[in-house]
Design a protein around this motif. Structure first.
Motif: not given
Ligand SMILES: [Zn+2]
Length: 495
Positions: A476-492
């Motif tokens: 799940l490497h790609g989806p996990i990193i993709g979703r985390f990057v989106e989450s970080q962008a919203r968060l910060w």
């Protein structure tokens, strides 16, 4: 040994054995050979004292190691792992998965008149106020996948986010804890969910003053919720894939009488009990002002320290407290990367081991997830403090690797920690031709791994004989990193 477990399934006998004081006390195999057998033949396999060549090991359909063999027919049958060595999966005894969202966001000096941790605490407040339920799941998956990349096969998740971002309760008070377990199972990592109690904001503060998102109510309500979580997890997950322990956050966050009530519950169910203690000198002073004792002395006086107890941090403890922890055969969980990052200091690990306590390791703040680096930083912290070499033991690498495996498993009540018959086939392999460890022989490989390995050299991870990482990559490497990057962008955004 008297069985001790938090459920009644036979597999927990092995967890109980892992809680014993001797790493050599391997459990008897209680499973029969399944219909399907899986075997591996790396160049070398670490069997607890040394790396051995020409040795295959096999697991049954339940993922438990059934045998080791040098028979030619077995060597031919096993899956060949050429150019690799196999080591038991690492056990991360202390994690706050959502702290992964803070990485690199608090590396600024706080105002001179503020506490040294002020910039980090400010970032933590921001994250706690913004992370949605979905963010918590995505961030946990990111942290757990990174753990696999670091050779970690089991995690103790000290979980303390219970409410919604605005502090409103979730309809199910255990919802976010279960989301974190779901994230772990998505990744394939074993998880001890250490449900955190948090009642007040500091020593002497009123009950109910805890940060709204972390507040768990008084001890009786906490115990009710914890018992509901324990039974749900026991019914819905295999006993050594996910289980529950309890974790009063600290004596600052949970007053003594309530901590005792939670301790009584833990004892009745034979659950692991984890508490942050003596992280900073100021905490000791405040505890002494309220109770007349520093944290470890106070907890010992009230019968809360035993072999199922883990003191997280225990950096500022006295020599008398070292003896109390040792006499109780308790565990101290050190988190050296976090300690170095936050400027907290180093637990007196060599004294603890000499006194009979266990020393386990945790990645805590996730400023970096690399448990072997935690191991080496523990020793380096001691070297700097004592101004000598090889402080933690005569064979430093073996002692540190033991902390990262056997003692971590003991701290969490996990079944893994060693490659032995009866234990799960939880292991990682390293590329013997990686520049960081190339040229190591059987005698020097463990010290190469402990002192020089980089995550890049970790190739495959197997948990319960199921491959979870192949060639350094999770499915799940790609989806996990993709979703985390989106989450970080919203968060910060806007920071
Ligand atoms: Zn912590």
């Amino acid at each position: 040994m008297k069985p001790e477990s938090h459920d009644r399934k036979p597999v927990t006998n092995q967890r109980d054995a892992a809680a014993g004081n001797s790493a050599a006390a391997a459990p008897k195999a209680v499973v029969s050979r399944g219909p399907v057998e899986t075997g591996w033949l790396p160049d070398w396999v670490y069997t607890g004292e040394k790396f051995e060549p020409g040795l295959a090991f096999f697991a049954d359909a339940l993922g438990r190691i059934t045998r080791f063999s040098r028979e030619p027919a077995d060597l031919a049958m096993a899956r060949r792992l050429a150019g690799q060595a196999a080591l038991p999966g690492l056990v991360n005894a202390h994690s706050h998965a959502f702290h992964r969202a803070l990485r690199g966001r608090a590396e600024l000096r706080g105002r001179a008149d503020c506490d040294a941790l002020s910039s980090w605490l400010k970032a933590l407040d921001r994250v706690a106020a913004r992370l949605s339920d979905e963010d918590i799941f995505d961030t946990a998956r990111m942290a757990f996948m990174e753990m696999l990349l670091a050779g970690i096969t089991c995690v103790g998740e000290f979980h303390y986010v219970h409410h919604r971002p605005d502090g409103a309760p979730q309809p199910d008070p255990n919802f976010l804890g279960l989301e974190v377990i779901r994230a772990a199972r998505d990744i394939g990592i074993r998880i001890a969910l250490l449900k955190v109690a948090w009642v007040r904001s500091d020593f002497r503060a009123a009950a109910g003053s805890a940060p709204a998102r972390f507040f768990t109510g008084p001890a009786d309500r906490f115990v009710r919720d914890a018992e509901a979580l324990r039974t749900f997890v026991a019914r819905n997950y295999p006993a050594d894939d996910a289980w529950m322990g309890v974790a009063p956050h600290s004596l600052a966050a949970v007053p003594l009488d309530q901590l005792k009530a939670i301790g009584t519950y833990a004892h009745s169910q034979r659950l692991r009990l984890h508490v942050h203690v003596s992280t900073r000198a100021g905490e000791n002073a405040a505890c002494a002002a309220e109770y007349g004792r520093t944290p470890v002395a106070l907890l010992a006086e009230h019968g809360l320290i035993d072999k199922r107890f883990s003191a997280v941090d225990a950096i500022q403890i006295t020599d008398d407290e070292v003896k109390l922890l040792g006499a109780a055969r308790a565990t101290v969980c050190a988190c050296p990367i976090t300690g170095h990052n936050l400027g907290l200091g180093t637990a007196p690990a060599e004294k603890l081991i000499a006194a009979g306590a266990g020393v386990a390791l945790g990645t805590d703040s996730h400023v970096q997830i690399d448990l072997l680096k935690d191991a080496r930083l523990l020793e380096y912290g001691l070297r700097t403090m004592r101004q000598q070499r090889a402080v933690i033991g005569a064979d430093v690498a073996t002692t540190l690797f033991h902390a990262a495996t056997v003692t971590g498993a003991r701290s969490l009540g996990a079944t893994g920690g060693a490659l032995e018959v009866g234990r799960p086939a939880d292991f990682f392999t390293v590329n013997l031709y990686d520049p960081a460890i190339a040229g190591a022989d059987a005698g020097s490989l463990l010290a190469n791994v402990v002192f020089a390995l980089e995550r890049r050299a970790i190739r495959d991870v197997w948990i319960g004989a199921r491959q979870r990482l192949a060639n350094g990559r999770h499915s799940l490497h790609g989806p996990i990193i993709g979703r985390f990057v989106e989450s970080q962008a919203r968060l910060w955004a806007g920071s």
